[in-house]
Design a protein around this motif. Structure first.
Motif, mmCIF file in Angstrom:
data_model
loop_
_atom_site.group_PDB
_atom_site.id
_atom_site.type_symbol
_atom_site.label_atom_id
_atom_site.label_comp_id
_atom_site.label_asym_id
_atom_site.label_seq_id
_atom_site.Cartn_x
_atom_site.Cartn_y
_atom_site.Cartn_z
ATOM 1 N N ASN A 185 8.137 9.749 -18.715
ATOM 2 C CA ASN A 185 6.994 10.515 -18.245
ATOM 3 C C ASN A 185 7.068 11.906 -18.856
ATOM 4 O O ASN A 185 8.058 12.612 -18.710
ATOM 5 N N GLU A 186 6.004 12.316 -19.532
ATOM 6 C CA GLU A 186 5.997 13.588 -20.255
ATOM 7 C C GLU A 186 5.823 14.799 -19.345
ATOM 8 O O GLU A 186 6.048 15.922 -19.770
ATOM 9 N N VAL A 187 5.402 14.582 -18.095
ATOM 10 C CA VAL A 187 5.092 15.687 -17.208
ATOM 11 C C VAL A 187 6.019 15.719 -15.995
ATOM 12 O O VAL A 187 6.547 16.761 -15.639
ATOM 13 N N LEU A 188 6.207 14.592 -15.368
ATOM 14 C CA LEU A 188 6.989 14.507 -14.138
ATOM 15 C C LEU A 188 8.252 13.677 -14.367
ATOM 16 O O LEU A 188 8.268 12.807 -15.238
ATOM 17 N N PRO A 189 9.284 13.910 -13.550
ATOM 18 C CA PRO A 189 10.484 13.076 -13.684
ATOM 19 C C PRO A 189 10.338 11.708 -12.997
ATOM 20 O O PRO A 189 11.280 10.940 -12.921
ATOM 21 N N PHE A 190 9.145 11.436 -12.471
ATOM 22 C CA PHE A 190 8.849 10.173 -11.798
ATOM 23 C C PHE A 190 7.516 9.636 -12.283
ATOM 24 O O PHE A 190 6.632 10.401 -12.654
ATOM 25 N N SER A 191 7.374 8.327 -12.230
ATOM 26 C CA SER A 191 6.075 7.682 -12.392
ATOM 27 C C SER A 191 5.667 7.191 -11.009
ATOM 28 O O SER A 191 6.484 6.619 -10.285
ATOM 29 N N PHE A 192 4.420 7.420 -10.657
ATOM 30 C CA PHE A 192 3.939 7.040 -9.331
ATOM 31 C C PHE A 192 3.127 5.764 -9.410
ATOM 32 O O PHE A 192 2.430 5.505 -10.385
ATOM 33 N N GLY A 205 0.781 -1.223 0.000
ATOM 34 C CA GLY A 205 0.000 0.000 0.000
ATOM 35 C C GLY A 205 0.814 1.276 0.000
ATOM 36 O O GLY A 205 0.264 2.364 -0.151
ATOM 37 N N ALA A 206 2.141 1.176 0.147
ATOM 38 C CA ALA A 206 2.982 2.379 0.137
ATOM 39 C C ALA A 206 2.951 3.019 -1.252
ATOM 40 O O ALA A 206 2.886 2.329 -2.270
ATOM 41 N N VAL A 207 2.982 4.337 -1.285
ATOM 42 C CA VAL A 207 3.093 5.058 -2.551
ATOM 43 C C VAL A 207 4.547 4.973 -2.998
ATOM 44 O O VAL A 207 5.466 5.096 -2.191
ATOM 45 N N VAL A 208 4.738 4.761 -4.294
ATOM 46 C CA VAL A 208 6.067 4.558 -4.875
ATOM 47 C C VAL A 208 6.285 5.581 -5.988
ATOM 48 O O VAL A 208 5.371 5.860 -6.761
ATOM 49 N N ALA A 209 7.496 6.116 -6.064
ATOM 50 C CA ALA A 209 7.897 6.952 -7.193
ATOM 51 C C ALA A 209 9.105 6.307 -7.853
ATOM 52 O O ALA A 209 10.100 6.010 -7.191
ATOM 53 N N MET A 210 8.987 6.063 -9.144
ATOM 54 C CA MET A 210 10.059 5.455 -9.927
ATOM 55 C C MET A 210 10.588 6.510 -10.896
ATOM 56 O O MET A 210 9.801 7.110 -11.642
ATOM 57 N N PRO A 211 11.905 6.794 -10.871
ATOM 58 C CA PRO A 211 12.442 7.755 -11.839
ATOM 59 C C PRO A 211 12.068 7.341 -13.261
ATOM 60 O O PRO A 211 12.081 6.159 -13.599
ATOM 61 N N SER A 212 11.702 8.330 -14.078
ATOM 62 C CA SER A 212 11.250 8.007 -15.423
ATOM 63 C C SER A 212 11.675 9.079 -16.417
ATOM 64 O O SER A 212 11.399 10.261 -16.214
ATOM 65 N N ASP A 213 12.321 8.650 -17.477
ATOM 66 C CA ASP A 213 12.647 9.546 -18.583
ATOM 67 C C ASP A 213 11.489 9.601 -19.577
ATOM 68 O O ASP A 213 11.438 10.485 -20.426
#
Length: 142
Positions: free
Chosen positions: A104-111, A94-102
């Motif tokens: 993603n068009e908006v954010l530097p992470f995918s959640f 259930g923890a929220v996760v952020a993965m670095p992403s090149d």
């Protein structure tokens, strides 16, 4: 492993969206992670941010407006302020996760969200299951 009341609701939700493709403003990474947070505690971490956008350009404008309005320097600072950051390689279910992403068009992470030994993210083909790695960030929602 402790069972929570929301575990069944989370399993039902994940099953419901398992094959649902990414869609801006309704089933994108922030909406997905926020919905899982909402399932667990009755409110999401980005409820006030998730308002009408349906394209990458509209999402980017919404993101910049949210950062300016709230004074956060970036999305990570915003999530840090709203949830408790975890320093672990193996986050709880259930923890929220952020993965670095090149990509993603908006954010530097995918959640996404942690589910057992995997982290789950929204993709254009449905849910994507990844093992956590050193670049991931995690937050508790409890």
């Amino acid at each position: 492993m402790r069972f929570h009341d929301w575990d069944l609701q989370l399993a039902v939700y994940l099953d419901k969206v398992r094959t649902k493709p990414f869609e801006w403003g309704t089933h994108d990474c922030i909406n997905f992670a926020n919905k899982v947070c909402h399932i667990q505690r009755g409110t999401g971490f980005a409820d006030n941010f998730l308002t009408e956008y349906n394209s990458p350009k509209a999402a980017l404008l919404k993101y910049h407006h949210w950062m300016k309005e709230t004074g956060y320097k970036d999305i990570i600072a915003a999530v840090d302020d709203r949830l408790t950051r975890l320093t672990t390689k193996y986050p709880p279910r259930g923890a929220v996760v952020a993965m670095p992403s090149d990509e993603n068009e908006v954010l530097p992470f995918s959640f996404g969200v942690s589910v057992n030994q995997y982290c789950v993210f929204v993709s254009h083909e449905g849910l994507l299951f990844n093992k956590p790695n050193d670049g991931f960030l995690f937050w508790s929602v409890e």
